[in-house]
Design a protein around this motif. Structure first.
Motif, PDB file in Angstrom:
ATOM      1  N   ARG A  59      -3.207  -7.396   1.036  1.00 61.35           N
ATOM      2  CA  ARG A  59      -3.835  -6.524   0.036  1.00 61.35           C
ATOM      3  C   ARG A  59      -5.343  -6.498   0.242  1.00 61.35           C
ATOM      4  NH1 ARG A  59      -4.351  -9.110  -5.401  1.00 61.35           N
ATOM      5  NH2 ARG A  59      -5.928 -10.094  -4.126  1.00 61.35           N
ATOM      6  N   ASP A  60      -5.935  -7.675   0.468  1.00 62.62           N
ATOM      7  CA  ASP A  60      -7.381  -7.764   0.683  1.00 62.62           C
ATOM      8  C   ASP A  60      -7.814  -7.002   1.938  1.00 62.62           C
ATOM      9  OD1 ASP A  60      -7.462  -9.318  -1.596  1.00 62.62           O
ATOM     10  OD2 ASP A  60      -7.761 -11.214  -0.526  1.00 62.62           O
ATOM     11  N   GLU A  61      -6.921  -6.905   2.918  1.00 60.97           N
ATOM     12  CA  GLU A  61      -7.188  -6.155   4.146  1.00 60.97           C
ATOM     13  C   GLU A  61      -6.945  -4.664   3.959  1.00 60.97           C
ATOM     14  OE1 GLU A  61      -4.712  -7.920   7.143  1.00 60.97           O
ATOM     15  OE2 GLU A  61      -5.752  -9.843   7.013  1.00 60.97           O
ATOM     16  N   GLY A  62      -6.387  -4.290   2.804  1.00 62.54           N
ATOM     17  CA  GLY A  62      -6.124  -2.886   2.523  1.00 62.54           C
ATOM     18  C   GLY A  62      -4.817  -2.366   3.090  1.00 62.54           C
ATOM     19  N   LEU A  63      -3.969  -3.262   3.591  1.00 63.67           N
ATOM     20  CA  LEU A  63      -2.705  -2.847   4.189  1.00 63.67           C
ATOM     21  C   LEU A  63      -1.548  -2.816   3.202  1.00 63.67           C
ATOM     22  CD1 LEU A  63      -2.944  -4.802   7.551  1.00 63.67           C
ATOM     23  CD2 LEU A  63      -3.229  -2.339   7.192  1.00 63.67           C
ATOM     24  N   LEU A  64      -1.719  -3.459   2.069  1.00 59.47           N
ATOM     25  CA  LEU A  64      -0.637  -3.586   1.102  1.00 59.47           C
ATOM     26  C   LEU A  64      -1.174  -3.294  -0.289  1.00 59.47           C
ATOM     27  CD1 LEU A  64       2.373  -4.529   1.252  1.00 59.47           C
ATOM     28  CD2 LEU A  64       1.564  -6.774   0.579  1.00 59.47           C
ATOM     29  N   GLU A  65      -0.413  -2.535  -1.037  1.00 61.66           N
ATOM     30  CA  GLU A  65      -0.759  -2.264  -2.429  1.00 61.66           C
ATOM     31  C   GLU A  65       0.224  -3.022  -3.303  1.00 61.66           C
ATOM     32  OE1 GLU A  65       0.143   1.613  -4.535  1.00 61.66           O
ATOM     33  OE2 GLU A  65      -2.028   1.771  -4.206  1.00 61.66           O
ATOM     34  N   LEU A  66      -0.306  -3.840  -4.198  1.00 64.25           N
ATOM     35  CA  LEU A  66       0.536  -4.618  -5.103  1.00 64.25           C
ATOM     36  C   LEU A  66       0.433  -4.033  -6.500  1.00 64.25           C
ATOM     37  CD1 LEU A  66      -0.446  -8.219  -3.959  1.00 64.25           C
ATOM     38  CD2 LEU A  66       1.639  -6.984  -3.409  1.00 64.25           C
ATOM     39  N   ARG A 101       2.267  -4.442 -10.343  1.00 66.30           N
ATOM     40  CA  ARG A 101       3.202  -5.163 -11.194  1.00 66.30           C
ATOM     41  C   ARG A 101       4.348  -4.241 -11.595  1.00 66.30           C
ATOM     42  NH1 ARG A 101       2.413  -9.933 -14.128  1.00 66.30           N
ATOM     43  NH2 ARG A 101       0.266  -9.891 -13.410  1.00 66.30           N
ATOM     44  N   GLY A 102       5.543  -4.721 -11.342  1.00 63.17           N
ATOM     45  CA  GLY A 102       6.729  -3.952 -11.691  1.00 63.17           C
ATOM     46  C   GLY A 102       7.137  -2.925 -10.646  1.00 63.17           C
ATOM     47  N   ARG A 103       6.246  -2.633  -9.683  1.00 59.61           N
ATOM     48  CA  ARG A 103       6.560  -1.641  -8.658  1.00 59.61           C
ATOM     49  C   ARG A 103       6.630  -2.265  -7.273  1.00 59.61           C
ATOM     50  NH1 ARG A 103       2.966   3.445  -9.158  1.00 59.61           N
ATOM     51  NH2 ARG A 103       4.727   4.450  -8.179  1.00 59.61           N
ATOM     52  N   GLY A 104       6.223  -3.513  -7.167  1.00 54.86           N
ATOM     53  CA  GLY A 104       6.348  -4.220  -5.900  1.00 54.86           C
ATOM     54  C   GLY A 104       5.176  -4.013  -4.964  1.00 54.86           C
ATOM     55  N   ALA A 105       5.430  -4.301  -3.710  1.00 54.99           N
ATOM     56  CA  ALA A 105       4.423  -4.243  -2.655  1.00 54.99           C
ATOM     57  C   ALA A 105       4.748  -3.086  -1.719  1.00 54.99           C
ATOM     58  CB  ALA A 105       4.407  -5.558  -1.890  1.00 54.99           C
ATOM     59  N   THR A 106       3.775  -2.209  -1.511  1.00 50.87           N
ATOM     60  CA  THR A 106       3.970  -1.031  -0.677  1.00 50.87           C
ATOM     61  C   THR A 106       2.914  -1.000   0.429  1.00 50.87           C
ATOM     62  OG1 THR A 106       4.759   0.171  -2.627  1.00 50.87           O
ATOM     63  CG2 THR A 106       4.154   1.497  -0.722  1.00 50.87           C
ATOM     64  N   ILE A 107       3.339  -0.674   1.628  1.00 50.93           N
ATOM     65  CA  ILE A 107       2.422  -0.543   2.756  1.00 50.93           C
ATOM     66  C   ILE A 107       1.570   0.707   2.536  1.00 50.93           C
ATOM     67  CG2 ILE A 107       2.235  -0.244   5.262  1.00 50.93           C
ATOM     68  CD1 ILE A 107       3.338  -2.986   4.435  1.00 50.93           C
ATOM     69  N   THR A 108       0.252   0.573   2.694  1.00 51.88           N
ATOM     70  CA  THR A 108      -0.668   1.679   2.438  1.00 51.88           C
ATOM     71  C   THR A 108      -0.821   2.593   3.655  1.00 51.88           C
ATOM     72  OG1 THR A 108      -2.626   0.492   3.206  1.00 51.88           O
ATOM     73  CG2 THR A 108      -2.001   0.197   0.878  1.00 51.88           C
ATOM     74  N   LEU A 109      -1.508   3.691   3.456  1.00 51.50           N
ATOM     75  CA  LEU A 109      -1.779   4.623   4.544  1.00 51.50           C
ATOM     76  C   LEU A 109      -2.704   4.019   5.597  1.00 51.50           C
ATOM     77  CD1 LEU A 109      -2.227   7.959   2.575  1.00 51.50           C
ATOM     78  CD2 LEU A 109      -0.296   7.270   4.009  1.00 51.50           C
ATOM     79  N   LYS A 110      -3.397   2.951   5.235  1.00 50.38           N
ATOM     80  CA  LYS A 110      -4.272   2.282   6.197  1.00 50.38           C
ATOM     81  C   LYS A 110      -3.470   1.748   7.387  1.00 50.38           C
ATOM     82  CE  LYS A 110      -8.105  -0.958   6.393  1.00 50.38           C
ATOM     83  NZ  LYS A 110      -8.907  -1.920   5.636  1.00 50.38           N
ATOM     84  N   ALA A 111      -2.181   1.560   7.202  1.00 53.50           N
ATOM     85  CA  ALA A 111      -1.316   1.096   8.295  1.00 53.50           C
ATOM     86  C   ALA A 111      -1.366   2.069   9.467  1.00 53.50           C
ATOM     87  CB  ALA A 111       0.117   0.930   7.794  1.00 53.50           C
ATOM     88  N   ASP A 112      -1.415   3.371   9.170  1.00 56.85           N
ATOM     89  CA  ASP A 112      -1.499   4.376  10.227  1.00 56.85           C
ATOM     90  C   ASP A 112      -2.808   4.227  10.999  1.00 56.85           C
ATOM     91  OD1 ASP A 112       0.956   5.348   9.343  1.00 56.85           O
ATOM     92  OD2 ASP A 112       0.016   6.829   8.025  1.00 56.85           O
ATOM     93  N   SER A 113      -3.887   3.931  10.275  1.00 55.40           N
ATOM     94  CA  SER A 113      -5.186   3.729  10.915  1.00 55.40           C
ATOM     95  C   SER A 113      -5.170   2.483  11.784  1.00 55.40           C
ATOM     96  CB  SER A 113      -6.286   3.602   9.857  1.00 55.40           C
ATOM     97  OG  SER A 113      -6.383   4.778   9.101  1.00 55.40           O
ATOM     98  N   LEU A 114      -4.466   1.451  11.340  1.00 54.49           N
ATOM     99  CA  LEU A 114      -4.375   0.217  12.118  1.00 54.49           C
ATOM    100  C   LEU A 114      -3.676   0.477  13.446  1.00 54.49           C
ATOM    101  CD1 LEU A 114      -4.891  -2.844  12.275  1.00 54.49           C
ATOM    102  CD2 LEU A 114      -2.672  -3.174  11.171  1.00 54.49           C
ATOM    103  N   ARG A 115      -2.627   1.306  13.423  1.00 50.47           N
ATOM    104  CA  ARG A 115      -1.936   1.661  14.669  1.00 50.47           C
ATOM    105  C   ARG A 115      -2.880   2.401  15.608  1.00 50.47           C
ATOM    106  NH1 ARG A 115       2.565   1.814  11.644  1.00 50.47           N
ATOM    107  NH2 ARG A 115       2.393   3.954  10.960  1.00 50.47           N
ATOM    108  N   GLY A 116      -3.701   3.299  15.058  1.00 52.65           N
ATOM    109  CA  GLY A 116      -4.674   4.025  15.869  1.00 52.65           C
ATOM    110  C   GLY A 116      -5.720   3.094  16.456  1.00 52.65           C
ATOM    111  N   LEU A 117      -6.168   2.129  15.667  1.00 51.17           N
ATOM    112  CA  LEU A 117      -7.143   1.153  16.144  1.00 51.17           C
ATOM    113  C   LEU A 117      -6.546   0.310  17.264  1.00 51.17           C
ATOM    114  CD1 LEU A 117      -9.887  -0.273  15.884  1.00 51.17           C
ATOM    115  CD2 LEU A 117      -8.847  -1.721  14.119  1.00 51.17           C
ATOM    116  N   SER A 118      -5.288  -0.062  17.122  1.00 51.73           N
ATOM    117  CA  SER A 118      -4.621  -0.859  18.140  1.00 51.73           C
ATOM    118  C   SER A 118      -4.544  -0.095  19.457  1.00 51.73           C
ATOM    119  CB  SER A 118      -3.217  -1.241  17.676  1.00 51.73           C
ATOM    120  OG  SER A 118      -2.553  -1.951  18.679  1.00 51.73           O
ATOM    121  N   ALA A 119      -4.254   1.188  19.388  1.00 51.58           N
ATOM    122  CA  ALA A 119      -4.191   2.006  20.603  1.00 51.58           C
ATOM    123  C   ALA A 119      -5.572   2.092  21.254  1.00 51.58           C
ATOM    124  CB  ALA A 119      -3.659   3.400  20.270  1.00 51.58           C
ATOM    125  N   ALA A 120      -6.611   2.252  20.432  1.00 53.26           N
ATOM    126  CA  ALA A 120      -7.975   2.308  20.973  1.00 53.26           C
ATOM    127  C   ALA A 120      -8.351   0.979  21.614  1.00 53.26           C
ATOM    128  CB  ALA A 120      -8.957   2.668  19.859  1.00 53.26           C
TER     129      ALA A 120
END
Length: 128
Positions: free
Chosen positions: A73-80, A82-101
């Protein structure tokens, strides 16, 4: 070495941790989620298992999973939520792009004969 794997409904390996390893379990869980994002087995918008369910599946303490989730969550990859759980954020797509770069950068550095240490120093200097 004792490894634990968690698979999703499509039988993809989501998380692998080494219960006997030297790396703290919460860091292993966070790293496994990051790796899943980079490999595309974990997508933005996807819900992660509740901490209680994941801790039971991996046979670790619930607080260990919560610690990993908070780190992500602190890295911006997960949104927490209460009552809705943990969801992967759109920043995950950016992380994939960074990895390719980064892969392209490493390839170029190798082609130029730049050592890993020298490249790491250049990245650290650029980041500062």
């Amino acid at each position: 070495m004792f490894k634990v794997e968690l698979r999703d409904k499509r039988r993809h390996v989501l998380l692998t941790i080494d219960l006997a390893g030297n790396t703290p379990l919460f860091e292993q869980i966070a790293a496994a989620v990051r790796r899943g994002i980079l490999e595309g087995t974990i997508q933005s918008g996807e819900r992660m298992p509740p901490a209680a369910e994941l801790s039971a599946s991996l046979d670790v303490n619930r607080n260990t999973v919560l610690h990993a989730y908070q780190l992500l969550r602190d890295e911006g990859l997960l949104e927490l939520r209460r009552g809705r759980g943990a969801t992967i954020t759109l920043k995950a797509d950016s992380l994939r792009g960074l990895s390719a770069a980064m892969s392209r950068l490493v390839t170029q550095a190798r082609d130029l004969g730049v050592s890993a240490d020298a490249l790491a120093s250049l990245v650290k200097e650029s980041y500062a």
